[in-house]
Design a protein around this motif. Structure first.
Motif: not given
Length: 354
Positions: A252-261
């Motif tokens: 799931p795309a949780e808040r703050g989960l961005a590409p490259g993390m």
């Protein structure tokens, strides 16, 4: 003579009475000393004391001290779990996957167009050929022109098909079979990725790891709680930070989960085992070891070592050392350790009762 005898008798009797009185006095004094010795520890007893029993530190704390330290305890329960392996993970951008998909759609459109044109050219060639064979109702040049148009259409169709297959192969090589299929078929799973409801995560395990791939894992997000992720397929790319096998997961795309993390993936491995989980909040570190305070009575707490060989999501899994029903301090454990160190500095905890 008779007078001297009587005096001697009286003197002996007096000495006996004096000795008896002295013994009574000494016994009374001794009893007073014993009472004082018995009362002395009671007078010295304070709100917090420490002792060593069977090699383990034991703290005795009254209710007021427990409240001051903010102690809370929890009961350990039996559970079945597996060891966990930690591996590096990274959230993947999907721009190139979307680009591959668009290129594939364009190639597919061109292929369909070429097939339609080829079908028209074939029908035209078939019609003119039949007319030519019927008493040369058309010229040979017209028939040859139709044949050339058909061959050109066939070549265009073949080129369009090869281009579509090339795009399909490229996305498969970059993203694996399942993710490429999602993208090329515009599946609901891929739409969730595009809508940023889910994200792709690459997890890389050491090359010498021979364990079966976990279908579900937990991802540790910096500064946040863990989230679950599901296996998609093996991943053909290599993480430049580590040489090993990579796998693609969706989360799931949780808040703050961005590409490259960068993340940490926790995978359950090995066979199931029975034991207990000592919560992370109950563990304190001292002397290079992990410890937990077990509440043995309402006012006594024993510091016991915790094995950290099997870390799990909520703490540490232990198969020995603790039993179901044991109560451990889950809030205020660090304060309890500080209190113990303070008592040690004051000279307590020098005895070992067996």
């Amino acid at each position: 003579m008779r007078l001297n005898s009587r005096l001697k008798t009286i003197g002996s009797l007096g000495l006996f009475i004096t000795a008896l009185l002295m013994l009574t006095f000494l016994e009374a004094c001794n009893r007073v000393d014993k009472d004082d010795a018995t009362r002395q520890p009671q007078m010295k007893k304070g709100p917090a004391e420490i002792s060593v029993e069977n090699g383990e530190a034991v703290l005795a704390l009254d209710t007021a001290t427990q409240s001051r330290l903010g102690l809370q305890v929890a009961t350990l329960t039996a559970t079945v779990t597996r060891a966990q392996l930690t591996s590096p993970a990274v959230v993947l951008p999907i721009q190139d996957l979307a680009t591959f998909r668009n290129s594939y759609i364009a190639a597919q459109t061109q292929l369909q167009k070429s097939r339609v044109e080829m079908d028209i050219a074939r029908k035209e060639y078939t019609r003119l050929k039949a007319l030519f064979e019927q008493d040369h109702n058309i010229s040979e040049k017209a028939l040859q022109s139709a044949e050339g148009a058909l061959k050109a259409s066939e070549a265009d169709e073949l080129a369009a098909e090869q281009q579509a297959n090339l795009q399909k192969s490229m996305v498969h090589q970059e993203w694996g079979g399942v993710a490429s299929k999602w993208a090329l078929e515009d599946s609901p799973e891929f739409q969730r990725i595009l809508d940023q409801h889910d994200v792709f995560v690459q997890v890389t395990m050491q090359s010498d790891t021979t364990l079966a791939v976990a279908k579900t894992i937990s991802l540790e997000i910096p500064g946040a709680t863990r989230i679950g992720a599901s296996l998609v397929s093996p991943f053909p790319r290599v993480d430049p930070r580590i040489q090993g096998r990579s796998f693609l997961y969706v989360a799931p795309a949780e808040r703050g989960l961005a590409p490259g993390m960068n993340l940490l993936a926790h995978l359950s491995v090995g066979v199931q085992a029975r034991g207990l989980i000592v919560p992370t909040s109950a563990v304190v570190w001292s002397e290079g070891k992990a410890w937990a305070y077990q509440q043995t009575t309402s006012e006594r707490f024993t510091r016991r070592v915790v094995s950290t060989d099997v870390p799990v999501e909520r703490g540490f899994f232990v198969a020995r050392g603790f039993s179901p029903g044991d109560r451990v301090v889950t809030q205020g454990a660090q304060s309890l350790l500080s209190e113990e160190m303070l008592l040690h500095s004051q000279g307590g905890g020098d005895t070992d009762e067996h």
